[in-house]
Design a protein around this motif. Structure first.
Motif, PDB file in Angstrom:
ATOM      1  N   MET A  65      28.576  19.590  35.951  1.00  0.00           N
ATOM      2  CA  MET A  65      28.969  18.939  37.179  1.00  0.00           C
ATOM      3  C   MET A  65      29.205  20.017  38.226  1.00  0.00           C
ATOM      4  O   MET A  65      30.187  20.727  38.164  1.00  0.00           O
ATOM      5  N   LYS A  66      28.269  20.128  39.146  1.00  0.00           N
ATOM      6  CA  LYS A  66      28.295  21.238  40.090  1.00  0.00           C
ATOM      7  C   LYS A  66      28.711  20.857  41.502  1.00  0.00           C
ATOM      8  O   LYS A  66      29.113  21.707  42.279  1.00  0.00           O
ATOM      9  N   ASN A  67      28.605  19.577  41.846  1.00  0.00           N
ATOM     10  CA  ASN A  67      28.887  19.182  43.220  1.00  0.00           C
ATOM     11  C   ASN A  67      29.329  17.720  43.272  1.00  0.00           C
ATOM     12  O   ASN A  67      29.431  17.057  42.243  1.00  0.00           O
ATOM     13  N   LEU A  68      29.571  17.238  44.479  1.00  0.00           N
ATOM     14  CA  LEU A  68      30.058  15.869  44.657  1.00  0.00           C
ATOM     15  C   LEU A  68      29.052  14.846  44.147  1.00  0.00           C
ATOM     16  O   LEU A  68      29.442  13.842  43.528  1.00  0.00           O
ATOM     17  N   ASP A  69      27.771  15.084  44.359  1.00  0.00           N
ATOM     18  CA  ASP A  69      26.761  14.140  43.866  1.00  0.00           C
ATOM     19  C   ASP A  69      26.809  14.026  42.341  1.00  0.00           C
ATOM     20  O   ASP A  69      26.719  12.921  41.793  1.00  0.00           O
ATOM     21  N   ASP A  70      26.971  15.161  41.659  1.00  0.00           N
ATOM     22  CA  ASP A  70      27.098  15.136  40.196  1.00  0.00           C
ATOM     23  C   ASP A  70      28.347  14.360  39.782  1.00  0.00           C
ATOM     24  O   ASP A  70      28.331  13.597  38.816  1.00  0.00           O
ATOM     25  N   PHE A  71      29.441  14.578  40.514  1.00  0.00           N
ATOM     26  CA  PHE A  71      30.686  13.869  40.233  1.00  0.00           C
ATOM     27  C   PHE A  71      30.501  12.364  40.392  1.00  0.00           C
ATOM     28  O   PHE A  71      30.925  11.585  39.545  1.00  0.00           O
ATOM     29  N   LEU A  72      29.852  11.961  41.483  1.00  0.00           N
ATOM     30  CA  LEU A  72      29.634  10.527  41.724  1.00  0.00           C
ATOM     31  C   LEU A  72      28.754   9.913  40.645  1.00  0.00           C
ATOM     32  O   LEU A  72      28.981   8.773  40.233  1.00  0.00           O
ATOM     33  N   THR A  73      27.773  10.654  40.164  1.00  0.00           N
ATOM     34  CA  THR A  73      26.931  10.173  39.074  1.00  0.00           C
ATOM     35  C   THR A  73      27.766   9.988  37.811  1.00  0.00           C
ATOM     36  O   THR A  73      27.637   8.974  37.116  1.00  0.00           O
ATOM     37  N   LEU A  74      28.639  10.943  37.537  1.00  0.00           N
ATOM     38  CA  LEU A  74      29.518  10.835  36.372  1.00  0.00           C
ATOM     39  C   LEU A  74      30.438   9.627  36.494  1.00  0.00           C
ATOM     40  O   LEU A  74      30.612   8.871  35.538  1.00  0.00           O
ATOM     41  N   VAL A  75      31.010   9.420  37.677  1.00  0.00           N
ATOM     42  CA  VAL A  75      31.877   8.258  37.911  1.00  0.00           C
ATOM     43  C   VAL A  75      31.112   6.969  37.626  1.00  0.00           C
ATOM     44  O   VAL A  75      31.595   6.082  36.915  1.00  0.00           O
TER      45      VAL A  75
END
Length: 80
Positions: free
Chosen positions: A1-11
């Motif tokens: 998880m490197k950035n906000l987009d990765d975080f949103l995908t995880l969410v």
């Protein structure tokens, strides 16, 4: 998880909630279908993905998923 987009995908993968960078700052009480179990599920997923612990006390004090993202980013910075 490197950035906000990765975080949103995880969410989305972990909770089923679809958020955007514009809506990630909404309070937990403003997220349709949100409950406290989602937060624990997400915290477990973040730690699994990053291999780093996120401070539970600070997560519980968070008012939005953006706050959780910031804590996650801070934990990565401290560890590296």
């Amino acid at each position: 998880m490197k950035n906000l987009d990765d975080f949103l995908t995880l969410v989305e993968n972990e909770t089923g909630l679809s958020l955007t960078p514009a809506t990630v700052g909404a309070g937990f009480d403003e997220l349709p279908g949100w409950d406290s179990l989602h937060l624990l599920t997400l915290l477990t997923a973040i730690e699994r993905e990053t291999g780093q612990r996120v401070p539970m006390t600070q997560v519980l004090e968070s008012t939005s998923l953006h706050d959780v993202f910031v804590l996650t980013a801070a934990a990565r910075t401290v560890e590296t």
